[in-house]
Scaffold this motif. Structure first.
Motif, PDB file in Angstrom:
ATOM      1  N   UNK A 143      -7.424   7.701   9.535  1.00  0.00           N
ATOM      2  CA  UNK A 143      -7.925   7.336   8.207  1.00  0.00           C
ATOM      3  C   UNK A 143      -6.820   7.348   7.147  1.00  0.00           C
ATOM      4  N   UNK A 144      -5.675   7.922   7.459  1.00  0.00           N
ATOM      5  CA  UNK A 144      -4.582   7.901   6.494  1.00  0.00           C
ATOM      6  C   UNK A 144      -3.951   6.522   6.363  1.00  0.00           C
ATOM      7  N   UNK A 145      -4.318   5.592   7.245  1.00  0.00           N
ATOM      8  CA  UNK A 145      -3.851   4.217   7.081  1.00  0.00           C
ATOM      9  C   UNK A 145      -4.377   3.645   5.768  1.00  0.00           C
ATOM     10  N   UNK A 146      -5.443   4.244   5.235  1.00  0.00           N
ATOM     11  CA  UNK A 146      -5.999   3.778   3.975  1.00  0.00           C
ATOM     12  C   UNK A 146      -4.982   3.849   2.849  1.00  0.00           C
ATOM     13  N   UNK A 147      -4.088   4.829   2.888  1.00  0.00           N
ATOM     14  CA  UNK A 147      -3.070   4.937   1.842  1.00  0.00           C
ATOM     15  C   UNK A 147      -2.187   3.696   1.835  1.00  0.00           C
ATOM     16  N   UNK A 148      -1.720   3.287   3.001  1.00  0.00           N
ATOM     17  CA  UNK A 148      -0.848   2.108   3.092  1.00  0.00           C
ATOM     18  C   UNK A 148      -1.585   0.841   2.666  1.00  0.00           C
ATOM     19  N   UNK A 149      -2.874   0.753   3.021  1.00  0.00           N
ATOM     20  CA  UNK A 149      -3.650  -0.428   2.640  1.00  0.00           C
ATOM     21  C   UNK A 149      -3.810  -0.491   1.127  1.00  0.00           C
ATOM     22  N   UNK A 150      -4.144   0.636   0.527  1.00  0.00           N
ATOM     23  CA  UNK A 150      -4.301   0.683  -0.932  1.00  0.00           C
ATOM     24  C   UNK A 150      -2.996   0.295  -1.624  1.00  0.00           C
ATOM     25  N   UNK A 151      -1.891   0.863  -1.180  1.00  0.00           N
ATOM     26  CA  UNK A 151      -0.589   0.567  -1.796  1.00  0.00           C
ATOM     27  C   UNK A 151      -0.260  -0.914  -1.665  1.00  0.00           C
ATOM     28  N   UNK A 152      -0.499  -1.494  -0.482  1.00  0.00           N
ATOM     29  CA  UNK A 152      -0.183  -2.905  -0.264  1.00  0.00           C
ATOM     30  C   UNK A 152      -1.002  -3.811  -1.182  1.00  0.00           C
ATOM     31  N   UNK A 153      -2.295  -3.557  -1.315  1.00  0.00           N
ATOM     32  CA  UNK A 153      -3.143  -4.416  -2.142  1.00  0.00           C
ATOM     33  C   UNK A 153      -2.836  -4.255  -3.630  1.00  0.00           C
ATOM     34  N   UNK A 154      -2.597  -3.034  -4.055  1.00  0.00           N
ATOM     35  CA  UNK A 154      -2.322  -2.833  -5.476  1.00  0.00           C
ATOM     36  C   UNK A 154      -0.970  -3.414  -5.858  1.00  0.00           C
ATOM     37  N   UNK A 155       0.001  -3.353  -4.955  1.00  0.00           N
ATOM     38  CA  UNK A 155       1.284  -4.007  -5.217  1.00  0.00           C
ATOM     39  C   UNK A 155       1.111  -5.510  -5.344  1.00  0.00           C
ATOM     40  N   UNK A 156       0.313  -6.106  -4.469  1.00  0.00           N
ATOM     41  CA  UNK A 156       0.036  -7.543  -4.561  1.00  0.00           C
ATOM     42  C   UNK A 156      -0.665  -7.884  -5.871  1.00  0.00           C
ATOM     43  N   UNK A 157      -1.588  -7.013  -6.269  1.00  0.00           N
ATOM     44  CA  UNK A 157      -2.338  -7.265  -7.506  1.00  0.00           C
ATOM     45  C   UNK A 157      -1.438  -7.178  -8.736  1.00  0.00           C
ATOM     46  N   UNK A 158      -0.618  -6.137  -8.800  1.00  0.00           N
ATOM     47  CA  UNK A 158       0.186  -5.890  -9.998  1.00  0.00           C
ATOM     48  C   UNK A 158       1.451  -6.740 -10.058  1.00  0.00           C
ATOM     49  N   UNK A 159       1.890  -7.244  -8.910  1.00  0.00           N
ATOM     50  CA  UNK A 159       3.094  -8.077  -8.903  1.00  0.00           C
ATOM     51  C   UNK A 159       2.790  -9.551  -9.144  1.00  0.00           C
ATOM     52  N   UNK A 160       1.511  -9.906  -9.102  1.00  0.00           N
ATOM     53  CA  UNK A 160       1.124 -11.301  -9.284  1.00  0.00           C
ATOM     54  C   UNK A 160       0.966 -12.051  -7.976  1.00  0.00           C
ATOM     55  N   UNK A 161       1.280 -11.407  -6.855  1.00  0.00           N
ATOM     56  CA  UNK A 161       1.175 -12.083  -5.566  1.00  0.00           C
ATOM     57  C   UNK A 161      -0.269 -12.490  -5.264  1.00  0.00           C
ATOM     58  N   UNK A 162      -1.212 -11.591  -5.552  1.00  0.00           N
ATOM     59  CA  UNK A 162      -2.618 -11.901  -5.278  1.00  0.00           C
ATOM     60  C   UNK A 162      -3.083 -13.103  -6.086  1.00  0.00           C
ATOM     61  N   UNK A 163      -2.683 -13.175  -7.361  1.00  0.00           N
ATOM     62  CA  UNK A 163      -3.085 -14.301  -8.207  1.00  0.00           C
ATOM     63  C   UNK A 163      -2.475 -15.609  -7.711  1.00  0.00           C
ATOM     64  N   UNK A 164      -1.212 -15.541  -7.286  1.00  0.00           N
ATOM     65  CA  UNK A 164      -0.564 -16.757  -6.778  1.00  0.00           C
ATOM     66  C   UNK A 164      -1.229 -17.242  -5.496  1.00  0.00           C
TER      67      UNK A 164
ATOM     68  N   UNK B 213     -12.597   0.661   5.810  1.00  0.00           N
ATOM     69  CA  UNK B 213     -12.754   1.577   4.681  1.00  0.00           C
ATOM     70  C   UNK B 213     -11.549   1.458   3.745  1.00  0.00           C
ATOM     71  N   UNK B 214     -10.373   1.304   4.325  1.00  0.00           N
ATOM     72  CA  UNK B 214      -9.168   1.135   3.507  1.00  0.00           C
ATOM     73  C   UNK B 214      -9.191  -0.151   2.703  1.00  0.00           C
ATOM     74  N   UNK B 215      -9.696  -1.232   3.297  1.00  0.00           N
ATOM     75  CA  UNK B 215      -9.783  -2.506   2.570  1.00  0.00           C
ATOM     76  C   UNK B 215     -10.738  -2.387   1.384  1.00  0.00           C
TER      77      UNK B 215
END
Length: 247
Positions: A62-83, A145-147
């Motif tokens: 379940x600690x994989x959730x940390x990496x998933x959260x970090x990856x998605x939030x980086x995409x969100x805050x860097x503009x990658x998700x919007x692009x 759960x991480x997603x």
């Protein structure tokens, strides 16, 4: 989808923190707790190993959730998700591309920790098909759960804090730290509502009782059900995640 998956997998292989949480720390916990409880409680070696190795494998999955959260939030805050949202790529393809590398990491983690248990502590394995099915179910629910956490968390710190609650709280209440039968009745009842409990019970059925798929179908059904619920929540919350993404 394939390009996203390969990019994410490449980033994960370079993440030293991920390798620490995924492999080194679980091994330290397994060795430490088997040594501690084996010497202080005089427990039966086989039962102790079967409780601790699969138990900590489930917890650290379940600690994989940390990496998933970090990856998605980086995409969100860097503009990658919007692009990416401005391209023809479908929502499901984006999710699958981000999700599959994490599933692969969890499955690799399970293989490594069980192999460690076999080599060092003579952990019996039982039916390989049942172990594989349970491991896929565990990887599905942990990453699902991480997603969900990743698209709902406002900040990285919030996501990491909630991950700790789910991983540690689930481990404590789900019987990963000690056999459920040693816990108070109220905690035993709570445990049956947690995927952690069902994953460990499935593993113990296969390893201790030589169980087959027919013997662990209930554990598999619960894991898959939790995984579907979390993945569906993540997909439903994705538009909100995109609205918060920086352009």
């Amino acid at each position: 989808m394939t390009a996203i998956a390969l990019l994410e997998l490449k980033k994960k292989t370079k993440d030293k923190g991920l390798w620490f949480w995924t492999f080194l720390l679980p091994v330290i916990f397994i060795v430490g707790f088997i040594t501690l409880f084996g010497e202080s409680m005089g427990a039966e070696p086989e039962q102790l190993v079967v409780q601790i190795v699969p138990g900590y494998t489930v917890m650290f999955s379940f600690y994989i959730m940390i990496s998933i959260v970090v990856a998605f939030i980086k995409d969100r805050d860097s503009g990658m998700a919007a692009r990416l949202a401005s391209t023809p790529i479908r929502r499901l393809d984006y999710f699958a591309g981000k999700w599959l590398p994490f599933v692969a990491v969890v499955l690799l983690q399970i293989v490594v920790l069980f192999t460690f248990g076999v080599v060092v502590y003579d952990l019996p394995l039982g039916d390989p098909l049942s172990l594989l099915a349970l491991s896929i179910g565990l990887a599905f629910v942990a990453t699902g759960c991480g997603m969900a956490m990743a698209v709902l968390a406002k900040t990285e710190n919030m996501g990491i804090a909630l991950t700790q609650v789910i991983a540690l709280g689930g481990a404590m209440l789900g019987g990963l730290w000690m056999p459920v039968e040693f816990m108070p009745d109220v905690m035993q009842n709570i445990a049956r509502f947690l995927p952690h409990y069902w994953a460990l019970e499935g593993y113990k059925t296969v390893i201790l009782d030589n169980g087959t798929l027919m013997d662990v179908w209930q554990s598999l059904a619960v894991l898959v059900g939790f995984g579907i619920a979390c993945s569906t929540l993540a997909l439903l919350a994705y538009p909100r995640y995109l609205r918060e993404a920086k352009s």
